[in-house]
Write a protein that holds these residues in place. Structure first.
Motif, PDB file in Angstrom:
ATOM      1  N   ARG A  31      48.150  31.509  48.074  1.00  0.00           N
ATOM      2  CA  ARG A  31      48.535  32.914  48.278  1.00  0.00           C
ATOM      3  C   ARG A  31      47.628  33.821  47.437  1.00  0.00           C
ATOM      4  O   ARG A  31      47.215  34.895  47.874  1.00  0.00           O
ATOM      5  CB  ARG A  31      49.987  33.144  47.844  1.00  0.00           C
ATOM      6  N   LYS A  34      44.225  34.316  48.969  1.00  0.00           N
ATOM      7  CA  LYS A  34      44.240  35.217  50.118  1.00  0.00           C
ATOM      8  C   LYS A  34      44.297  36.687  49.693  1.00  0.00           C
ATOM      9  O   LYS A  34      43.580  37.516  50.244  1.00  0.00           O
ATOM     10  CB  LYS A  34      45.456  34.920  51.014  1.00  0.00           C
ATOM     11  N   SER A  35      45.144  37.002  48.719  1.00  0.00           N
ATOM     12  CA  SER A  35      45.323  38.411  48.333  1.00  0.00           C
ATOM     13  C   SER A  35      44.269  38.888  47.344  1.00  0.00           C
ATOM     14  O   SER A  35      43.710  39.968  47.492  1.00  0.00           O
ATOM     15  CB  SER A  35      46.693  38.613  47.687  1.00  0.00           C
ATOM     16  N   TYR A  36      44.022  38.094  46.326  1.00  0.00           N
ATOM     17  CA  TYR A  36      43.157  38.563  45.235  1.00  0.00           C
ATOM     18  C   TYR A  36      41.719  38.071  45.378  1.00  0.00           C
ATOM     19  O   TYR A  36      40.832  38.520  44.643  1.00  0.00           O
ATOM     20  CB  TYR A  36      43.749  38.155  43.884  1.00  0.00           C
TER      21      TYR A  36
ATOM     22  N   SER B 105      53.416  38.897  41.090  1.00  0.00           N
ATOM     23  CA  SER B 105      52.154  39.565  41.430  1.00  0.00           C
ATOM     24  C   SER B 105      51.709  39.186  42.840  1.00  0.00           C
ATOM     25  O   SER B 105      50.965  39.936  43.478  1.00  0.00           O
ATOM     26  CB  SER B 105      51.072  39.213  40.413  1.00  0.00           C
ATOM     27  N   HIS B 106      52.162  38.045  43.339  1.00  0.00           N
ATOM     28  CA  HIS B 106      51.828  37.659  44.712  1.00  0.00           C
ATOM     29  C   HIS B 106      52.744  38.335  45.713  1.00  0.00           C
ATOM     30  O   HIS B 106      52.306  38.783  46.763  1.00  0.00           O
ATOM     31  CB  HIS B 106      51.854  36.142  44.839  1.00  0.00           C
ATOM     32  N   ASP B 107      54.024  38.436  45.355  1.00  0.00           N
ATOM     33  CA  ASP B 107      54.950  39.182  46.210  1.00  0.00           C
ATOM     34  C   ASP B 107      54.444  40.619  46.367  1.00  0.00           C
ATOM     35  O   ASP B 107      54.425  41.173  47.470  1.00  0.00           O
ATOM     36  CB  ASP B 107      56.354  39.225  45.581  1.00  0.00           C
ATOM     37  N   ALA B 109      51.298  41.878  45.879  1.00  0.00           N
ATOM     38  CA  ALA B 109      50.024  41.987  46.595  1.00  0.00           C
ATOM     39  C   ALA B 109      50.246  41.901  48.107  1.00  0.00           C
ATOM     40  O   ALA B 109      49.683  42.681  48.878  1.00  0.00           O
ATOM     41  CB  ALA B 109      49.063  40.902  46.137  1.00  0.00           C
ATOM     42  N   GLU B 110      51.094  40.974  48.520  1.00  0.00           N
ATOM     43  CA  GLU B 110      51.320  40.802  49.957  1.00  0.00           C
ATOM     44  C   GLU B 110      52.021  42.016  50.564  1.00  0.00           C
ATOM     45  O   GLU B 110      51.667  42.469  51.652  1.00  0.00           O
ATOM     46  CB  GLU B 110      52.113  39.513  50.210  1.00  0.00           C
ATOM     47  N   LEU B 113      49.374  44.913  50.601  1.00  0.00           N
ATOM     48  CA  LEU B 113      48.300  44.706  51.575  1.00  0.00           C
ATOM     49  C   LEU B 113      48.813  44.832  53.013  1.00  0.00           C
ATOM     50  O   LEU B 113      48.052  45.203  53.917  1.00  0.00           O
ATOM     51  CB  LEU B 113      47.626  43.350  51.342  1.00  0.00           C
ATOM     52  N   SER B 121      41.838  43.232  53.224  1.00  0.00           N
ATOM     53  CA  SER B 121      42.793  42.180  52.872  1.00  0.00           C
ATOM     54  C   SER B 121      42.696  41.686  51.428  1.00  0.00           C
ATOM     55  O   SER B 121      43.416  40.782  51.041  1.00  0.00           O
ATOM     56  CB  SER B 121      42.614  40.999  53.821  1.00  0.00           C
ATOM     57  N   ASN B 122      41.804  42.270  50.633  1.00  0.00           N
ATOM     58  CA  ASN B 122      41.696  41.843  49.225  1.00  0.00           C
ATOM     59  C   ASN B 122      42.061  42.976  48.282  1.00  0.00           C
ATOM     60  O   ASN B 122      41.688  44.141  48.500  1.00  0.00           O
ATOM     61  CB  ASN B 122      40.284  41.355  48.897  1.00  0.00           C
ATOM     62  N   LEU B 123      42.752  42.609  47.224  1.00  0.00           N
ATOM     63  CA  LEU B 123      43.234  43.576  46.232  1.00  0.00           C
ATOM     64  C   LEU B 123      42.706  43.222  44.852  1.00  0.00           C
ATOM     65  O   LEU B 123      42.727  42.054  44.467  1.00  0.00           O
ATOM     66  CB  LEU B 123      44.773  43.533  46.218  1.00  0.00           C
ATOM     67  N   LEU B 125      43.666  44.552  41.101  1.00  0.00           N
ATOM     68  CA  LEU B 125      44.517  45.467  40.351  1.00  0.00           C
ATOM     69  C   LEU B 125      43.808  45.894  39.067  1.00  0.00           C
ATOM     70  O   LEU B 125      43.093  45.104  38.431  1.00  0.00           O
ATOM     71  CB  LEU B 125      45.871  44.827  40.042  1.00  0.00           C
ATOM     72  N   GLY B 285      46.223  54.839  42.554  1.00  0.00           N
ATOM     73  CA  GLY B 285      46.624  54.884  41.154  1.00  0.00           C
ATOM     74  C   GLY B 285      47.924  55.638  40.972  1.00  0.00           C
ATOM     75  O   GLY B 285      48.972  55.171  41.401  1.00  0.00           O
ATOM     76  N   LEU B 304      34.231  42.290  47.934  1.00  0.00           N
ATOM     77  CA  LEU B 304      34.674  41.779  46.632  1.00  0.00           C
ATOM     78  C   LEU B 304      33.868  40.548  46.226  1.00  0.00           C
ATOM     79  O   LEU B 304      33.442  40.419  45.067  1.00  0.00           O
ATOM     80  CB  LEU B 304      36.172  41.447  46.687  1.00  0.00           C
ATOM     81  N   ALA B 319      47.691  43.556  36.837  1.00  0.00           N
ATOM     82  CA  ALA B 319      48.299  42.451  37.588  1.00  0.00           C
ATOM     83  C   ALA B 319      49.256  41.631  36.738  1.00  0.00           C
ATOM     84  O   ALA B 319      49.540  40.478  37.048  1.00  0.00           O
ATOM     85  CB  ALA B 319      47.216  41.537  38.192  1.00  0.00           C
ATOM     86  N   THR B 324      53.368  44.620  37.938  1.00  0.00           N
ATOM     87  CA  THR B 324      53.674  44.399  39.352  1.00  0.00           C
ATOM     88  C   THR B 324      55.172  44.505  39.633  1.00  0.00           C
ATOM     89  O   THR B 324      55.569  44.854  40.744  1.00  0.00           O
ATOM     90  CB  THR B 324      53.095  43.054  39.845  1.00  0.00           C
TER      91      THR B 324
END
Lengths: 437, 437
Positions: A31, A34-36, B105-107, B109-110, B113, B121-123, B125, B285, B304, B319, B324
């Motif tokens: 996961r 995919k996101s970061y 932090s995954h919850d 980001a998803e 996004l 699709s990429n973050l 923080l 921000g 990225l 992050a 988050t």
């Protein structure tokens, strides 16, 4: 250019095709990818999923407590009750930017500034050490009229565009721009007995070379414990000659206290004071809010005033009631828990035990001050980063967290929360001895 | 160069020799001068000391509640219970950097996004909008191979050295460096009916001029609601032609969503989507953590990845579980409280009432979208910043907080927490009408 950061990343980092991961960890790693994406760097061959923290321990999803000898941000201890309470209270009361008045940001500024020499009487709060160093570089340029900076060759000062230029440890390729000149770290192995003179000469040569290229010198910027270079602390006072060189050349001295500050060296609040030097600008960050994003720049009023004549500077999240409540609790905890004295005494004990270990292991040096220590691995063939890497992952398997630094990634860097005890220190050294045997 | 920031500071700011201050306020102002020096900028002729906040109100030491039409950071409302609870829970559980794993932090980001077009699709923080824009500029340089940026002439994008260069509203003197080219805001008063073509032509001219000077174009960076230029939102879609020009010239389009993002325009989450354009990089921000320092950059994975090939990027405080947790609560509050729909409906009501007021007052334009509105004051003699200043201090005396923007500081900027109601909106317009009469 092969540098420390690259090597540390590969040393500490989770890589491909390594250990077989538990299903929940593997799912989280996927996961995360995919996101970061490429921006994600994880520690360890088997990454840790953290679920709770307290004092000197992080607790992971595997049910174990991990003794933390790596993290210098939660400096007064993970989830210190005083900081937790301050944040919980303030976040429920109000949190707003600093163009309104409120008491706590003034209480904090006064308490913080009281730890500095009286000439350094102005504070600018920011959110990160990177923002602080970014601002410090701008101030030094404004005051000196120059643009050239001297930094150490494996320095890390932060992540903005401008600060990355003076952070050679962040380059994965390429060389520093012409206005950034590198000097070796103040290493007795390089400079022999007179580190002070050797380091000062290196700084003088770097300034002369830059000015020969038509670049006016703006300042000398160093982390006063040279963390990412591999931890260099002794003898106290060695910085003095280099600072004199910088001043004589018309530049400013910026003391980056992000790593050594807030009592970590066990010798007062600030790393620069161990050296008996007077910075023009001091920057700080990491431990300032025990994890809450707050950082700062302390300087003389005339420097701040000159800077503000040219530019408006405002930082939305900085100096907020919530940030300063967290930071005030940190200052109080350092005092009330006697953490500077603890850093000194536990650090002394740890240093003695590590020096004892040195006689029985491929350790080329044990360096540091208070609770910032470096253990350098090597032998006749040179630096031995593979020993550091083995220890990092081996200690993780034994429930102890640690990392590495230095140009070759062969220096174990020890910088725990300042609340660790001699029992914790013994646990670390015993486990190291065991793994090295 | 006389610019907005300078004028806004003097417009909104507490100055010397103005009103007689209450003793407690005067004492605090003096303490502030001593500690924070020239870096301290306070609002209002009579600064406010805040002691509590809730929903759309800040409560001051004078015992009054102030209806907040200025602050866009506490976007879901001051001390929103959901955000307060999330921070209180997480700060007591654990808070650590992102080189370990943890769920939240995954919850986050998803969930974040999912509000973007799938290609973005990429973050990454960060802690502040400044850090986000700093990183975005570096990415754009890396991908384009250029170094030149086009921004609007009263733009504000943040406070790092690099971002200040593209923030002409922060200069108190001097002109932008050669790699930064300014275009007028997308103002119908300048470009007539075809704002889209006029603005695109201005961008094309700026790129041509920079390339004639041997500077390769890297990107177009705009706040998609042009806040500090004076708020320009209409007609939706006008940005499309300028973005096409930027792409054709080999540059990237960076959408700065620090101000319009997170539902403020009342038309979806992001300002760029009102214009039907696809940014290469999006920065965000201010409202992201309702006051907790968290910010971000969203981009395509290949951008990225290319950036990370050159540089290690790590942001200590970003992050984190605490950051988050706050930001996740904000996303949930926006949904659960229906704040985008509220921004649309209260914004519509407010816009209608302000347009009605326009007929009876020296108002040259009412602009904006959702709950980001600008009311421009002027007459045959030109812009009238003194009316904006009078209103800012007059409304403060009547218990309403507001600020100004625009090149001449003559645009009242209205950007309250998104939980304000039509009753609050009426209160604002009634008070304005009264003061203008």
């Amino acid at each position: 250019m092969k540098t420390r950061e690259l090597q540390i990343l590969s040393l500490n980092a989770f890589g491909e095709g390594g250990a077989t991961l538990a299903p929940d960890i593997a799912a989280l790693v996927e996961r995360r990818r995919k996101s970061y994406g490429a921006g994600s760097v994880l520690f360890y061959d088997e990454p840790l999923k953290i679920v709770r923290a307290e004092g000197a321990y992080l607790y992971a999803s595997d049910g174990r407590g991990y003794l933390d000898f790596y993290n210098n941000v939660p400096t007064v201890g993970h989830c210190h009750p005083k900081v937790v309470e301050a944040v919980q209270r303030q976040v429920g009361a109000f949190n707003i930017h600093s163009r309104y008045l409120f008491d706590i940001s003034h209480d904090y500024a006064e308490k913080l500034l009281a730890t500095f020499p009286p000439a350094l009487s102005n504070l600018v709060l920011t959110c990160t050490g990177s923002e602080s160093n970014d601002l410090a570089l701008r101030m030094a340029k404004r005051i000196s009229g120059g643009s050239g900076f001297v930094v150490t060759r494996t320095a890390y000062h932060g992540n903005t565009a401008t600060v990355t230029e003076v952070s050679p440890s962040s380059y994965k390729r390429g060389a520093p721009p012409p206005h950034v000149r590198l000097v070796p770290p103040p290493d007795p192995a390089l400079f022999g007995n007179d580190v002070a003179q050797g380091f000062a000469d290196a700084v003088a040569d770097a300034i002369a070379a830059m000015e020969a290229d038509g670049i006016k010198f703006a300042g000398l910027l160093v982390d006063t414990i040279f963390s990412s270079d591999g931890v260099y602390a002794d003898p106290p006072g060695f910085l003095k000659a280099a600072v004199e060189v910088a001043h004589k050349a018309g530049g400013l001295f910026i003391a980056d206290e992000v790593q050594p500050g807030f009592g970590r060296t066990g010798a007062g609040m600030w790393g620069f004071s161990r050296h008996g030097v007077m910075p023009d600008i001091v920057t700080m960050g990491k431990p300032m809010g025990n994890g809450y994003p707050i950082a700062g720049v302390v300087t003389r009023p005339e420097i701040l005033t000159a800077f503000c004549d040219d530019f408006g500077y405002f930082n939305t999240f900085a100096a907020s009631p919530l940030a300063t409540a967290a930071a005030l609790a940190v200052l109080e905890a350092i005092e009330e828990d006697g953490l500077i004295a603890n850093a000194a005494s536990v650090g002394r004990h740890l240093m003695a035990r590590l020096k004892h270990l040195q006689a029985k292991a491929p350790i080329t040096a044990v360096r540091g001050a208070g609770l910032y220590l470096g253990v350098e691995f090597g032998d006749e063939q040179g630096p031995a980063p593979e020993i550091a890497k083995g220890l990092i992952n081996g200690l993780r398997q034994r429930g102890i967290l640690i990392g590495a630094a230095g140009q070759y990634g062969n220096v174990l860097k020890i910088r725990p929360p300042l609340c660790v005890t001699t029992v914790h220190a013994d646990e670390l050294v015993d486990a190291m001895a065991d793994l090295l045997a």
